[in-house]
Design a protein around this motif. Structure first.
Motif, PDB file in Angstrom:
ATOM      1  N   LEU A 165     -19.636  16.915  35.308  1.00 15.45           N
ATOM      2  CA  LEU A 165     -18.880  15.664  35.276  1.00 15.45           C
ATOM      3  C   LEU A 165     -17.522  15.900  34.614  1.00 15.45           C
ATOM      4  CD1 LEU A 165     -18.838  12.622  35.880  1.00 15.45           C
ATOM      5  CD2 LEU A 165     -19.761  12.267  33.581  1.00 15.45           C
ATOM      6  N   TYR A 166     -17.525  16.632  33.537  1.00 10.46           N
ATOM      7  CA  TYR A 166     -16.285  16.991  32.835  1.00 10.46           C
ATOM      8  C   TYR A 166     -15.359  17.773  33.777  1.00 10.46           C
ATOM      9  CZ  TYR A 166     -13.647  18.338  28.616  1.00 10.46           C
ATOM     10  OH  TYR A 166     -12.692  18.506  27.653  1.00 10.46           O
ATOM     11  N   PHE A 167     -15.927  18.733  34.494  1.00  7.55           N
ATOM     12  CA  PHE A 167     -15.148  19.523  35.444  1.00  7.55           C
ATOM     13  C   PHE A 167     -14.577  18.652  36.561  1.00  7.55           C
ATOM     14  CE2 PHE A 167     -15.185  21.699  39.584  1.00  7.55           C
ATOM     15  CZ  PHE A 167     -14.160  22.603  39.366  1.00  7.55           C
ATOM     16  N   PHE A 168     -15.397  17.723  37.085  1.00  5.60           N
ATOM     17  CA  PHE A 168     -14.923  16.848  38.154  1.00  5.60           C
ATOM     18  C   PHE A 168     -13.711  16.041  37.701  1.00  5.60           C
ATOM     19  CE2 PHE A 168     -19.493  16.682  39.864  1.00  5.60           C
ATOM     20  CZ  PHE A 168     -19.253  17.733  40.727  1.00  5.60           C
ATOM     21  N   TYR A 169     -13.691  15.668  36.431  1.00  6.64           N
ATOM     22  CA  TYR A 169     -12.541  14.919  35.922  1.00  6.64           C
ATOM     23  C   TYR A 169     -11.302  15.810  35.908  1.00  6.64           C
ATOM     24  CZ  TYR A 169      -9.729  11.772  33.157  1.00  6.64           C
ATOM     25  OH  TYR A 169      -8.736  10.936  32.734  1.00  6.64           O
ATOM     26  N   LEU A 170     -11.481  17.088  35.553  1.00  8.90           N
ATOM     27  CA  LEU A 170     -10.354  18.011  35.416  1.00  8.90           C
ATOM     28  C   LEU A 170      -9.798  18.514  36.753  1.00  8.90           C
ATOM     29  CD1 LEU A 170     -11.738  20.336  32.607  1.00  8.90           C
ATOM     30  CD2 LEU A 170     -10.157  18.445  32.341  1.00  8.90           C
ATOM     31  N   PHE A 171     -10.659  18.777  37.708  1.00 10.68           N
ATOM     32  CA  PHE A 171     -10.257  19.437  38.946  1.00 10.68           C
ATOM     33  C   PHE A 171      -9.402  18.527  39.816  1.00 10.68           C
ATOM     34  CE2 PHE A 171     -10.890  20.985  43.281  1.00 10.68           C
ATOM     35  CZ  PHE A 171     -10.690  22.333  43.107  1.00 10.68           C
ATOM     36  N   PRO A 172      -8.379  18.979  40.468  1.00  9.49           N
ATOM     37  CA  PRO A 172      -7.847  20.328  40.589  1.00  9.49           C
ATOM     38  C   PRO A 172      -6.693  20.620  39.641  1.00  9.49           C
ATOM     39  CG  PRO A 172      -6.832  18.986  42.271  1.00  9.49           C
ATOM     40  CD  PRO A 172      -7.750  18.079  41.461  1.00  9.49           C
ATOM     41  N   ASN A 173      -6.300  19.659  38.836  1.00 11.43           N
ATOM     42  CA  ASN A 173      -5.084  19.808  38.035  1.00 11.43           C
ATOM     43  C   ASN A 173      -5.315  20.373  36.646  1.00 11.43           C
ATOM     44  OD1 ASN A 173      -3.605  18.657  40.142  1.00 11.43           O
ATOM     45  ND2 ASN A 173      -4.133  16.609  39.435  1.00 11.43           N
ATOM     46  N   ASP A 174      -6.559  20.577  36.249  1.00 14.53           N
ATOM     47  CA  ASP A 174      -6.904  21.100  34.934  1.00 14.53           C
ATOM     48  C   ASP A 174      -6.215  20.307  33.817  1.00 14.53           C
ATOM     49  OD1 ASP A 174      -8.587  22.759  33.611  1.00 14.53           O
ATOM     50  OD2 ASP A 174      -7.277  24.507  33.647  1.00 14.53           O
ATOM     51  N   ILE A 175      -6.304  18.981  33.929  1.00 16.69           N
ATOM     52  CA  ILE A 175      -5.695  18.093  32.935  1.00 16.69           C
ATOM     53  C   ILE A 175      -6.637  17.924  31.747  1.00 16.69           C
ATOM     54  CG2 ILE A 175      -4.326  16.808  34.606  1.00 16.69           C
ATOM     55  CD1 ILE A 175      -6.520  14.672  34.582  1.00 16.69           C
ATOM     56  N   ARG A 176      -6.103  17.464  30.668  1.00 17.51           N
ATOM     57  CA  ARG A 176      -6.920  17.228  29.478  1.00 17.51           C
ATOM     58  C   ARG A 176      -7.579  15.850  29.621  1.00 17.51           C
ATOM     59  NH1 ARG A 176      -7.055  19.886  24.930  1.00 17.51           N
ATOM     60  NH2 ARG A 176      -7.864  18.917  23.053  1.00 17.51           N
ATOM     61  N   PRO A 177      -8.912  15.819  29.566  1.00 19.01           N
ATOM     62  CA  PRO A 177      -9.606  14.527  29.717  1.00 19.01           C
ATOM     63  C   PRO A 177      -9.471  13.694  28.452  1.00 19.01           C
ATOM     64  CG  PRO A 177     -11.185  16.262  29.337  1.00 19.01           C
ATOM     65  CD  PRO A 177      -9.844  16.922  29.435  1.00 19.01           C
ATOM     66  N   PRO A 178      -9.693  12.402  28.571  1.00 14.33           N
ATOM     67  CA  PRO A 178      -9.633  11.567  27.371  1.00 14.33           C
ATOM     68  C   PRO A 178     -10.736  11.970  26.388  1.00 14.33           C
ATOM     69  CG  PRO A 178     -10.187  10.260  29.332  1.00 14.33           C
ATOM     70  CD  PRO A 178      -9.996  11.659  29.764  1.00 14.33           C
ATOM     71  N   LYS A 179     -10.430  11.854  25.098  1.00 15.77           N
ATOM     72  CA  LYS A 179     -11.414  12.204  24.070  1.00 15.77           C
ATOM     73  C   LYS A 179     -12.676  11.362  24.199  1.00 15.77           C
ATOM     74  CE  LYS A 179      -8.302  13.981  20.629  1.00 15.77           C
ATOM     75  NZ  LYS A 179      -8.654  15.091  19.812  1.00 15.77           N
ATOM     76  N   LYS A 180     -12.533  10.156  24.710  1.00 17.42           N
ATOM     77  CA  LYS A 180     -13.680   9.263  24.865  1.00 17.42           C
ATOM     78  C   LYS A 180     -14.728   9.886  25.793  1.00 17.42           C
ATOM     79  CE  LYS A 180     -14.536   4.365  25.609  1.00 17.42           C
ATOM     80  NZ  LYS A 180     -13.944   3.097  26.006  1.00 17.42           N
ATOM     81  N   LEU A 181     -14.284  10.485  26.902  1.00 18.38           N
ATOM     82  CA  LEU A 181     -15.211  11.131  27.824  1.00 18.38           C
ATOM     83  C   LEU A 181     -15.913  12.297  27.136  1.00 18.38           C
ATOM     84  CD1 LEU A 181     -16.437  11.525  30.667  1.00 18.38           C
ATOM     85  CD2 LEU A 181     -14.451  12.962  31.194  1.00 18.38           C
ATOM     86  N   SER A 182     -15.153  13.130  26.449  1.00 16.06           N
ATOM     87  CA  SER A 182     -15.736  14.271  25.738  1.00 16.06           C
ATOM     88  C   SER A 182     -16.756  13.813  24.708  1.00 16.06           C
ATOM     89  CB  SER A 182     -14.646  15.083  25.041  1.00 16.06           C
ATOM     90  OG  SER A 182     -13.679  15.514  25.960  1.00 16.06           O
ATOM     91  N   LEU A 183     -16.405  12.815  23.924  1.00 13.38           N
ATOM     92  CA  LEU A 183     -17.313  12.328  22.885  1.00 13.38           C
ATOM     93  C   LEU A 183     -18.566  11.690  23.478  1.00 13.38           C
ATOM     94  CD1 LEU A 183     -14.764  10.844  20.333  1.00 13.38           C
ATOM     95  CD2 LEU A 183     -16.077  12.965  20.133  1.00 13.38           C
ATOM     96  N   LEU A 184     -18.432  10.972  24.589  1.00 15.82           N
ATOM     97  CA  LEU A 184     -19.599  10.369  25.238  1.00 15.82           C
ATOM     98  C   LEU A 184     -20.562  11.432  25.758  1.00 15.82           C
ATOM     99  CD1 LEU A 184     -18.042   7.355  27.175  1.00 15.82           C
ATOM    100  CD2 LEU A 184     -19.713   7.254  25.323  1.00 15.82           C
ATOM    101  N   LEU A 185     -20.034  12.458  26.384  1.00 10.95           N
ATOM    102  CA  LEU A 185     -20.899  13.504  26.935  1.00 10.95           C
ATOM    103  C   LEU A 185     -21.573  14.314  25.827  1.00 10.95           C
ATOM    104  CD1 LEU A 185     -18.732  14.701  29.951  1.00 10.95           C
ATOM    105  CD2 LEU A 185     -20.788  13.285  29.995  1.00 10.95           C
ATOM    106  N   ILE A 186     -20.829  14.641  24.791  1.00  6.99           N
ATOM    107  CA  ILE A 186     -21.410  15.376  23.654  1.00  6.99           C
ATOM    108  C   ILE A 186     -22.436  14.496  22.942  1.00  6.99           C
ATOM    109  CG2 ILE A 186     -20.913  16.364  21.384  1.00  6.99           C
ATOM    110  CD1 ILE A 186     -18.199  17.295  22.625  1.00  6.99           C
ATOM    111  N   GLY A 187     -22.095  13.238  22.729  1.00  7.07           N
ATOM    112  CA  GLY A 187     -23.021  12.309  22.074  1.00  7.07           C
ATOM    113  C   GLY A 187     -24.302  12.148  22.864  1.00  7.07           C
TER     114      GLY A 187
END
Length: 168
Positions: free
Chosen positions: A49-71
């Motif tokens: 899911l994290y990769f799908f957000y990044l592809f194809p531009n390899d952008i930095r995802p919002p911290k909220k997404l990262s924290l939700l997935l880690i949590g």
């Protein structure tokens, strides 16, 4: 991308773990390997899911997404490793099984594995389709189309053999 490479590394670990699960004759080791496999499956879905957000531009995802997935991963560790709510433990497949072929029973909260697993992939594929529609460059559209097809084709056997069929 580094996220995709790390996801492939986790898939390799998951495959190795499944190999240990099916090869062992020891119940306790099979029980541990089963729980690790569930956790790695959830982690793989989260990273995709994290990769799908990044592809194809390899952008930095919002911290909220990262924290939700880690949590989410932190919360389910307890369920996977310290309860029998997601799965009921390994069961020897047959009395004439010297190689230790194991099955597992589904616990009452097995949907906690299935919903995010399928949900994260469905959401990710939806994101990729939206990016495909919005892409202006032909090369970007082509890359997105190939990635969507690859993921969908790759998910069909994995979902069928690893998640759907064990329920029957």
């Amino acid at each position: 991308s580094r996220v995709f490479a790390f996801t492939i590394f986790l898939i390799s670990l998951w495959t190795t773990d499944i190999g240990f699960f099916t090869a062992t004759n020891d119940y306790d080791l099979a029980n541990f390997e089963l729980r690790v496999a569930l956790f790695l499956g959830s982690a793989i879905a989260s990273l995709f899911l994290y990769f799908f957000y990044l592809f194809p531009n390899d952008i930095r995802p919002p911290k909220k997404l990262s924290l939700l997935l880690i949590g989410f991963q932190i919360l389910i560790i307890y369920l996977y490793f310290f309860t029998n709510q997601v799965e009921t433990g390994p069961i020897l497949a047959g009395s004439h099984s010297p190689s230790g072929l194991w099955e597992w029973g589904l616990g009452p909260l097995y949907f906690i594995f299935e919903l995010p697993f399928f949900g994260f992939f469905a959401l990710g594929i939806t994101w990729m389709c939206q990016k495909y529609k919005l892409a202006n460059l032909p090369s970007e559209k082509k890359n997105l189309m190939y990635m969507i097809l690859t993921i969908v084709i790759g998910l069909i056997p994995a979902g069928l053999f690893s998640i759907v069929l064990p329920q029957f």
